[in-house]
Design an enzyme around this catalytic site. Structure first.
Site: not given
Ligand code: MG
Length: 413
Positions: A20, A115-116
């Protein structure tokens, strides 16, 4: 036999990494403009019409800013912060680079937003030590090659990996390697800290005096009554149980086709299972044909009668018909120790559009032959289990369960 035990651990236990990015949009902006580094940075949500804070960096968070708050309020609290209009195109492009980097560690990557991602490294790492090394290397490379920080969790399933990455943010690393570790960590935490328990669900529980994960575990029936259709899933999460599977997909084409089947009782007949898997493959092949897609890999997952999971996957470029998919699926299934099975699932992933050259090649090879092979395979299944009729068109998501249950109770072997 100790050797057998360690082998089973290796195959059965899943090793999942969750990566993350730390305050993603703000990190991209700070990377691209180092003068922002030590200032509070507030990126306005790029997708919303109303001006709200999308992401802010840690200096801004220390002042009390958070995502979702109005920009007017944020400016009042932090007049000398850097307020930046978010640029979604840029964040998408950076995200693609991140996905490329992460996917070097496994075929089984499931991105979540930009973003993960979850990475199933069970087979590519092969051991916890190696998975740890992957996790730290990913973190180092994201910093050195991409100029940003990320937090990484290592877990035995998806919820434990996600919980791990949340635990030590920013630039954190945390591992949760067993259900007991998960329960010990979460026991006294508020229910809303369990990933995927939303504020409304948490509020419902709170009203009933159920505040912590431990409270949920001690008041199962009360919690179950409050939660309705979500009850089993949430109780499982509080117990550290999470059957979700990391479902890989290609960012360009977000589709994979998955089908699974839970039997009404355990199946210990290998050939019956193979036949049911064949029907699942027919269903998947029908879907692939309907969307004019080829698969890039095959993934087999299931659960034994004691709920422990097994899974295996392999790239299989260009697979599209039931016979091919089944051949790969059975080869994968044969790498797993055979015991009584309760659930079996197959997924074909990394789908790509069938281009015209492939179509031409197929018509040269004679789809007619494929079809008759398929029909004769189905005919033998039909006879074996005394089914009245069975053509590829009969097999779909809705019918497969009843066909399989009929097969389970009428197997003539
Ligand atoms: Mg994040």
């Amino acid at each position: 036999m100790p050797c057998d035990t360690s082998l089973r651990r290796l195959i059965l236990d899943r090793i999942i990494i969750h990566v993350d990015m730390d305050c993603y949009y703000a990190s991209v902006e700070m990377r691209d403009d180092p003068s922002l580094r030590d200032r509070p940075v507030i990126v306005l949500s790029p997708s919303d019409q109303i001006q709200v804070v999308g992401t802010c960096n840690y200096p801004a968070r220390e002042i009390g800013l958070h995502s979702g708050m109005s920009v007017a309020e944020a400016k009042m609290m932090c007049p000398d912060g850097a307020f930046i209009n978010g640029d979604l195109r840029k964040y998408r492009a950076v995200s693609e680079e991140l996905h490329r980097l992460w996917s070097e560690y496994t075929d089984l990557m499931q991105p979540v937003m930009l973003d993960e991602a979850y990475l199933d490294v069970t087979h590519t790492a092969g051991s916890i030590d190696e998975a740890r090394r992957f996790a730290h290397e990913i973190q180092r490379r994201v910093r050195e090659e991409m100029g940003m920080g990320c937090s990484v969790g290592l877990g035995y399933n998806m919820v434990s990996a996600k919980t791990g990455s949340e635990e030590m943010k920013p630039n954190g690393y945390f591992e949760i390697l067993s259900r007991q570790d998960f329960i010990d960590l979460m026991e006294d935490r508020g229910v809303s800290e369990v990933n995927s328990i939303g504020p409304r669900t948490a509020e419902k529980l709170y009203q009933a005096g159920i505040r912590t994960v431990g409270d949920v575990r001690e008041n199962r029936s009360v919690a179950a009554n409050l939660l309705g259709s979500q009850a089993q899933r949430i109780l499982d999460l509080c117990d550290g149980i999470d059957d979700r599977v990391v479902t890989p997909h290609n960012p360009e084409d977000s589709r994979s086709i998955s089908r699974s089947m839970t039997f009404l009782s355990d199946v210990d007949d290998y050939w019956l299972l193979s036949d049911v898997m064949f029907l699942i493959c027919v269903d998947i092949a029908n879907k692939l044909a309907e969307h004019n897609r080829y698969g890039g890999g095959v993934f087999v997952i299931g659960a034994y009668s004691d709920r422990s999971q097994f899974s295996a996957n392999r790239t299989a470029k260009g697979c599209k018909d039931a016979m091919d998919i089944h051949e790969v699926a059975m080869a994968l299934f044969d790498t797993i120790p055979f015991r009584s099975v309760r659930r079996i699932g197959i997924s074909v992933y990394n789908l790509s559009k069938a281009d015209s050259s492939q179509t031409t090649l197929d018509s040269l090879m004679g789809p007619q032959d494929d079809r008759s092979e398929l029909d004769s395979r189905l005919e033998s299944i039909r006879k074996r289990y005394g089914l009245e009729h069975l053509s590829p068109e009969d097999v779909d998501r809705d019918t497969i369960r009843s066909i399989a249950e009929h097969m389970r109770t009428h197997r003539g072997r």
